[in-house]
Write a protein that holds these residues in place. Structure first.
Motif, PDB file in Angstrom:
ATOM      1  N   ASP A 103       0.837  -1.202   0.000  1.00 22.41           N
ATOM      2  CA  ASP A 103       0.000   0.000   0.000  1.00 22.41           C
ATOM      3  C   ASP A 103       0.866   1.243   0.000  1.00 22.41           C
ATOM      4  N   ALA A 104       1.905   1.222   0.857  1.00 23.86           N
ATOM      5  CA  ALA A 104       2.764   2.397   0.970  1.00 23.86           C
ATOM      6  C   ALA A 104       3.398   2.713  -0.377  1.00 23.86           C
ATOM      7  N   ALA A 105       3.892   1.665  -1.050  1.00 27.55           N
ATOM      8  CA  ALA A 105       4.560   1.893  -2.330  1.00 27.55           C
ATOM      9  C   ALA A 105       3.559   2.383  -3.374  1.00 27.55           C
ATOM     10  N   LEU A 106       2.387   1.723  -3.446  1.00 26.96           N
ATOM     11  CA  LEU A 106       1.375   2.161  -4.405  1.00 26.96           C
ATOM     12  C   LEU A 106       0.919   3.574  -4.071  1.00 26.96           C
ATOM     13  N   GLY A 107       0.842   3.878  -2.781  1.00 27.10           N
ATOM     14  CA  GLY A 107       0.351   5.183  -2.330  1.00 27.10           C
ATOM     15  C   GLY A 107       1.238   6.327  -2.787  1.00 27.10           C
ATOM     16  N   VAL A 108       2.547   6.099  -2.925  1.00 28.20           N
ATOM     17  CA  VAL A 108       3.399   7.179  -3.428  1.00 28.20           C
ATOM     18  C   VAL A 108       3.526   7.112  -4.940  1.00 28.20           C
ATOM     19  N   GLY A 109       2.720   6.271  -5.562  1.00 29.69           N
ATOM     20  CA  GLY A 109       2.686   6.274  -7.017  1.00 29.69           C
ATOM     21  C   GLY A 109       3.641   5.290  -7.666  1.00 29.69           C
ATOM     22  N   ALA A 110       4.074   4.270  -6.930  1.00 30.64           N
ATOM     23  CA  ALA A 110       4.888   3.237  -7.565  1.00 30.64           C
ATOM     24  C   ALA A 110       3.973   2.341  -8.380  1.00 30.64           C
ATOM     25  N   SER A 111       4.509   1.796  -9.487  1.00 33.12           N
ATOM     26  CA  SER A 111       3.705   0.841 -10.236  1.00 33.12           C
ATOM     27  C   SER A 111       3.747  -0.484  -9.484  1.00 33.12           C
ATOM     28  N   SER A 168       6.584  -1.715  -6.908  1.00 32.05           N
ATOM     29  CA  SER A 168       6.329  -2.053  -5.508  1.00 32.05           C
ATOM     30  C   SER A 168       6.824  -3.457  -5.210  1.00 32.05           C
TER      31      SER A 168
END
Lengths: 452, 265
Positions: free
Chosen positions: A333-341, A345
């Motif tokens: 979630d954290a990675a997706l939340g900052v806009g990582a694909s 992530s």
């Protein structure tokens, strides 16, 4: 009023049962707990006992394989026998077969007996030669071919004693046994006893058991596990290079990317089932697909590695998926939340965290594959006598070879009891490899986990 | 400093940043969000309140398409960000999430250094051209996250070693590092003690100058303290939406009133 003063002075009586005495129910429960602890300790104890028994019997039976009896022989390399024309031409020297060397050995044996003042009841050299391994002539011949300039000199060799002599020094062969044995007589043992006193016969550590090649059924004293160790090494290389990338890629896809539907459920169930399929089934699959259909060479470590890859993949996939699952979803979630694909992530955050688990699973899978015998049975890596080292990397993969567990199986089924000891000795080496791999798994785990 | 207040904002009412129109969310067969229409203003803190399971977090996660990661979740209706439908087929959720940042209920720093936690977003979006640029972004973000003074001497210590409140502010700093336009916060204080909560609330109030902030909270006091607009959700419906002061003092719907006075929820 009187009641109050009385209760103030004397201790009050508990309303329901004393805490200082156990009631029947509590006693029963405590007894049940004590019994359960005892069962548990007994189970652990039995397990440890069997482990100790196993290790003791392996070490007791296997350690003798690491020493071997050698006889020191001063062999006169007679020019008239080895090089009749005297021009030291290697081609001509090669024409003398091992049979041509036997008289030299006989002569050397008589000389040793004479030098040490040992009485011999044997008139014929061939009878005396029974004490020496049949490999001795080949060893001397190889030496002569490599050093033709030594012809004419007397060179001191340490040649292998025959397996009966070796067994006598190790306590495996007795004089009573030899009464029914045409390979050696009790009189030979008398000679050996005296030569041992004189120092011409000695039992020393035998590197060629660890580094050498297998030998024919009649020469157990010459057999070693080195070549099949190489076979195992090449096989493990194939397994590692194929199963790690395929297994990890498959797990990442299934765990992180694949939609959850009937098909992925089906695949998941099948992978779990494959992990439980008997390894011999993979062996017959390998025989059908890799050898009969694809015509890859028989008995080759490449084919062995391919079969073991099939066998190891489910293990690696299951453990990789488990370690991917154990990464907390909050990290994704954290990675997706900052806009990582999704892929970022997975590769930047999830995979590094799952790495210790993946590596452990891989090494455990490899260790399992290293000890596997049954599939090798079917692709011809058992029973083949691995008597030569591979010439290079390519032939290491493609030339017929054996593998450690297959070699041990082969030795264990041979008739000569001298091979029995070598089977145990081979198991010690196999166990050392497995222990090393497990220790590496533990160390890798610790290293990667210590980072945070 | 970073966003000079535009003239328009001062003259007229604040611009609409996100407009949701008849949004429906299904989890499998469960109808989790029913016909939600809401307009979220720019540079405003909007609070979503409501009892557990009322759909406020689900709706929040629709705003940056975090629900895409749940296979059984389906979203219908329209959500416009600056007039563009974020559920349009051409929209890549990755690009959307760079514009709409998110802070989660539990502080979830990456198990990396404090510096790398902040630098990760700018790195993958290519916001920094050099190491020096990145240093500037990291410092700016940590300052905006009101945590710079506490961590400036240990930027390369693991982010997971901070206290809960510090971790959450680190996560907020991480979210603002990618220069989002909207910041979604899903109960950001529920895992924090009152002191850390106070710090985070203060921070949210400051963030209002630069971003549109949407916060989901269980605590009505928190909603009253930090937000200008409040939406009350109940059983998947948006019951009432309006000025925070009006919702808390003079609710229109009887359900809002009973929730605020503690009779339901």
């Amino acid at each position: 009023m009187t009641d109050a003063t009385a209760s103030g002075a004397a201790p009050q009586k508990p309303a329901s049962g004393s805490l200082l005495e156990l009631d029947a129910r509590t006693k029963r429960r405590n007894a049940a707990e004590a019994r359960f602890k005892f069962y548990g300790m007994a189970a652990v104890g039995i397990g440890l006992l069997f482990l100790v028994l196993l290790l003791v019997s392996i070490v007791r039976n296997g350690v003798p394989a690491y020493t071997q009896t050698f006889i020191s022989l001063p062999v006169e390399l007679q020019a008239e026998k080895l090089d009749k024309n005297g021009n030291r031409d290697p081609e001509e020297i090669k024409k003398v077969s091992t049979f041509g060397y036997n008289p030299l050995i006989d002569q050397a044996l008589f000389r040793v007996l004479e030098e040490n003042g040992v009485e011999s009841p044997f008139e014929k050299g061939a009878d005396l030669r029974k004490m020496v391994s049949a490999s001795a002539a080949a060893e001397i011949r190889d030496y002569v071919i490599a050093n033709p300039e030594k012809i004419g000199e007397t060179v001191s060799f340490r040649v292998l004693a025959s397996s009966r002599v070796d067994g006598y020094l190790k306590g495996r062969v007795t004089r009573e046994d030899l009464a029914r044995d045409k390979n050696l007589d009790a009189e030979h043992l008398d000679i050996i006893d005296q030569l041992k006193e004189a120092g011409a016969v000695a039992r020393t550590f035998n590197w060629s058991f660890i580094l050498g090649a297998d030998a024919s059924e009649s020469r157990p004293e010459q057999a070693g596990i080195g070549v099949s160790m190489l076979g195992s090494l090449f096989m493990m290389l194939v397994v590692l290079l194929l199963s790690l990338p395929i297994g990890v890629a498959a797990s990442i896809y299934l765990e992180e990317f694949a939609p959850k539907n009937v098909w992925t459920d089906l695949i998941e169930v099948n992978i779990s089932n494959l992990a439980a399929v008997p390894s011999i089934v993979f062996g017959i699959l390998g025989l059908a697909v890799f050898i009969q259909f694809m015509h890859l060479p028989q008995s080759a470590p490449l084919v062995g590695g391919l079969v073991l890859t099939l066998m190891t993949l489910p293990t690696i996939i299951i453990s990789t998926r488990a370690s991917l699952k154990s990464v907390p979803p909050s990290i994704r979630d954290a990675a997706l939340g900052v806009g990582a694909s999704k892929m970022q992530s997975v590769f930047h955050h999830v995979l590094p965290l799952a790495m210790p688990g993946i590596l452990t699973g891989t090494i455990i899978g490899l260790a399992q594959a290293l000890g596997e015998t049954a599939p090798l049975l079917l692709i011809g890596m058992v029973g083949y006598i691995a008597s030569n080292y591979p010439d290079g990397v390519a032939s290491g993969f493609l030339d017929p070879n054996s593998a450690m567990p297959a070699q041990i199986y082969e030795w264990a089924k041979r008739a000569d009891p001298a091979y029995y000891e070598r089977a145990w000795g081979g198991i010690i080496i196999l166990l050392l490899f497995l222990m090393t791999m497990n220790i590496i798994a533990v160390i890798l785990r610790r290293r990667f986990e210590r980072r945070w | 400093m970073y966003d000079s207040p535009s003239l328009e904002n001062e003259v007229t009412d604040k611009a609409i940043k996100i407009a949701a129109d008849k949004v429906q969310v299904f989890y499998g067969d469960t109808h989790a969000i029913k016909d939600v229409d809401v307009q979220i203003q720019d540079k405003t803190v909007t609070a979503f309140i409501g009892p557990s399971g009322c759909g406020k977090s689900t709706f929040l996660r629709c705003l940056n398409r975090m629900n895409d990661t749940i296979d059984i979740c389906r979203v219908q209706g329209q959500i416009l960000l600056d007039g563009e439908d974020i559920y349009d087929k051409r929209v890549d959720p990755v690009q959307l999430r760079a514009k709409v940042g998110m802070v989660f209920q539990k502080p979830n720093p990456f198990p990396k250094s404090i510096y790398d936690n902040i630098a990760y977003g700018p790195r993958i979006h290519g916001l920094a051209k050099s190491k020096a640029d990145l240093d500037v972004i990291v410092e700016k973000s940590l300052r905006r996250g009101a945590i710079w003074d506490e961590v400036k001497d240990r930027l390369h210590a693991p982010g997971t070693g901070l206290s809960g409140g510090q971790q959450q502010r680190l996560c907020i700093a991480r979210a603002v590092a990618t220069e989002p336009e909207v910041l979604l916060m899903d109960e950001p204080c529920s895992a924090l003690d009152p002191i850390a909560t106070g710090q985070v609330e203060e921070l949210i109030d400051e963030l209002r100058d630069s971003y549109s902030v949407v916060i989901v909270t269980h605590s009505m006091q928190q909603a009253a303290r930090v937000s200008q607009k409040t939406a009350f959700f109940h059983l998947g419906n948006l019951v009432e939406y309006g000025e925070t002061s009006q919702i808390f003092t003079n609710p229109v719907d009887p359900r809002t009133e009973s929730y605020i006075t503690g009779r339901i929820g």
